[in-house]
Enzyme design. Structure first.
Site, PDB file in Angstrom:
ATOM      1  CE  LYS A  37     -10.198  12.782 -18.251  1.00 27.09           C
ATOM      2  NZ  LYS A  37     -10.583  13.859 -17.359  1.00 27.09           N
ATOM      3  CE1 TYR A  78     -14.415  16.188 -15.259  1.00 28.97           C
ATOM      4  CE2 TYR A  78     -13.933  15.559 -12.993  1.00 28.97           C
ATOM      5  CZ  TYR A  78     -14.236  15.211 -14.298  1.00 28.97           C
ATOM      6  OH  TYR A  78     -14.343  13.896 -14.633  1.00 28.97           O
ATOM      7  NE  ARG A 128      -3.312  -0.090   2.960  1.00 31.74           N
ATOM      8  CZ  ARG A 128      -2.701  -0.062   4.143  1.00 31.74           C
ATOM      9  NH1 ARG A 128      -1.968   0.987   4.483  1.00 31.74           N
ATOM     10  NH2 ARG A 128      -2.828  -1.076   4.979  1.00 31.74           N
ATOM     11  CG  ASP A 187      -8.672  19.772 -12.456  1.00 32.31           C
ATOM     12  OD1 ASP A 187      -7.786  19.366 -13.238  1.00 32.31           O
ATOM     13  OD2 ASP A 187      -9.801  19.249 -12.371  1.00 32.31           O
TER      14      ASP A 187
END
Ligand SMILES: *Cc1c(COP(=O)(O)O)cnc(C)c1O
Length: 399
Positions: free
Chosen positions: A212, A115, A61, A187
């Site tokens: 993206k 967004y 993790r 962002d």
């Protein structure tokens, strides 16, 4: 950090970043470390433990060389960053950053063209936690400055807006936040660090959806937050408390995407500009919302602050409304209909030019404007894409 990387240009850093010999061995790329468990040599080794930092394998993790190499590469392409935290999606990165900088009772200022899932997070989970969100018009710097109060702890920025493409004055907005004692989170998915070095432009935390441009092939979901030491050292424990981890297979794919991100962005930017210029001449189009176009809204700020673009822009149709738009979209052959963007293949989605969910809808929409469409331009030959759009316009007019 790779030797001398501070002197290298971005194109070179994309190739060299994160490729430490201790992680790659004799291979070019770090292998995929698909594991949960670290086996310790003996009880003394176990008792000695491992520092909680990238580079010290302790348990899956906390990451392995595959994830550390990606995080380090992202840090190296973000000027001013001391570290990067990876998240299972871009939305998880936005949530991870905001949960790091906010506590109950705080006020968060969010750009009105954010967004959509950022709004959902602010209006839902953050509200339930006792965090109050106030939206601001990204083009009204005075109105924004007037919104700050004693409790304003953070601002959430985005430029350009991912559907309506307004470019705002990020250096001024980030400077005001800093003067008022608030943290600025951006962002930065549209431009990436290659097109907008967000920390150098005054932001404190730069978030990207790696889904993206970095992934670039529409085959993975991931997000990142890069920051200087002060914020990286707080992003990391928050992400660990939330149990965020990304799969080593996906990290390896993202690293592979990152190596070609510069050339992919350069090509899709050039194609998008060619197509946007052509669309400007068409009678079916009322307005092209593309800040990279000389003379377009926001182009002055874009030219001042950005070092690159991408293939994402929108257009407002001159008429035809939603039915004409649907006929146009359905007639396209080379463009997929789908969310997301930044992949090698071109996509379209309908967009709302009025941003109905928002408090500050654009006031200068063209008269009788029809619906809007967002284009994500991929790596096809732009002449073929133009021909496809042209035949879809013909189908729309026939309808
Ligand atoms: C897609 C996107 C995100 C979210 O990324 P996911 O990886 O899909 O969660 C965040 N911001 C912008 C601007 C995006 O386009």
């Amino acid at each position: 950090m790779a030797k001398g990387s501070g002197r290298q240009r971005p194109g070179t850093r994309l190739v060299t970043a994160g490729r430490r010999a201790e992680w790659t061995g004799a291979a070019v790329n770090p292998p995929v470390w698909r594991t949960s468990t670290h086996l310790y040599e003996d009880s003394a080794d176990l008792a000695a433990g491992r520092p909680n930092a990238d580079g010290h394998f302790y348990y899956g993790r906390r990451g392995t060389p595959t994830q550390w190499a990606l995080a380090e590469a992202l840090t190296e392409i973000e000027p001013g960053a001391a570290g990067t935290v990876l998240y299972p999606s871009g939305v998880a990165a936005i949530a991870g950053a905001l949960l790091t900088v906010l506590k109950p009772g705080d006020v968060l200022l969010v750009t009105d063209n954010a967004y959509e899932p950022t709004r959902t997070l602010a209006n839902g989970l953050l509200k339930r936690m006792g965090i109050e969100t106030r939206y601001f018009d990204p083009l009204d710097i005075e109105g924004y400055a007037a919104l700050f109060c004693e409790r304003t702890a953070a601002v959430m920025l985005e430029s350009p807006g991912s559907l309506t493409m307004e470019v705002c004055d990020i250096p001024a907005l980030a400077r005001t936040a800093r003067e008022k004692g608030a943290v600025s989170v951006i962002d930065n998915t549209w431009a990436s660090a290659l097109g907008f070095p967000a920390l150098e432009r005054g932001c404190d935390i730069s978030v990207m959806s790696l889904t993206k441009h970095v992934g670039g092939h529409s085959d993975l979901m991931m997000g990142s937050a890069s920051a200087g030491e002060a914020w990286h050292s707080r992003l990391r424990p928050t992400a660990q408390s939330l149990g965020n981890v990304v799969s080593p297979d996906d990290a390896s794919l993202a690293l592979r995407g990152l190596r070609t991100m510069g050339v992919r962005l350069a090509q899709s930017t050039a194609s998008a500009l060619e197509i946007a210029r052509w669309l400007e001449t068409r009678p079916e189009v009322a307005r092209v919302l593309c800040p990279m176009l000389p003379g377009a809204a926001g182009n002055d700020l874009w030219a001042r602050d950005f070092t690159g673009g991408c293939g994402l822009f929108s257009v407002i149709l001159a008429g035809g409304g939603p039915d004409g738009r649907a006929a146009f979209i359905d007639a396209l052959e080379l463009f997929g209909i789908g969310y997301s963007w930044g992949g090698y293949e071109s996509l379209v989605v309908p967009a709302d030019p009025k941003r109905t969910a928002s408090e500050f809808p654009p006031s200068d929409l063209p008269d009788g404007a029809g619906a809007a469409i967002r284009f994500s331009i991929g790596l096809e030959d732009p002449r073929d894409l133009i021909a496809d759009i042209e035949q879809a316009f013909a189908a729309m007019e026939k309808q």
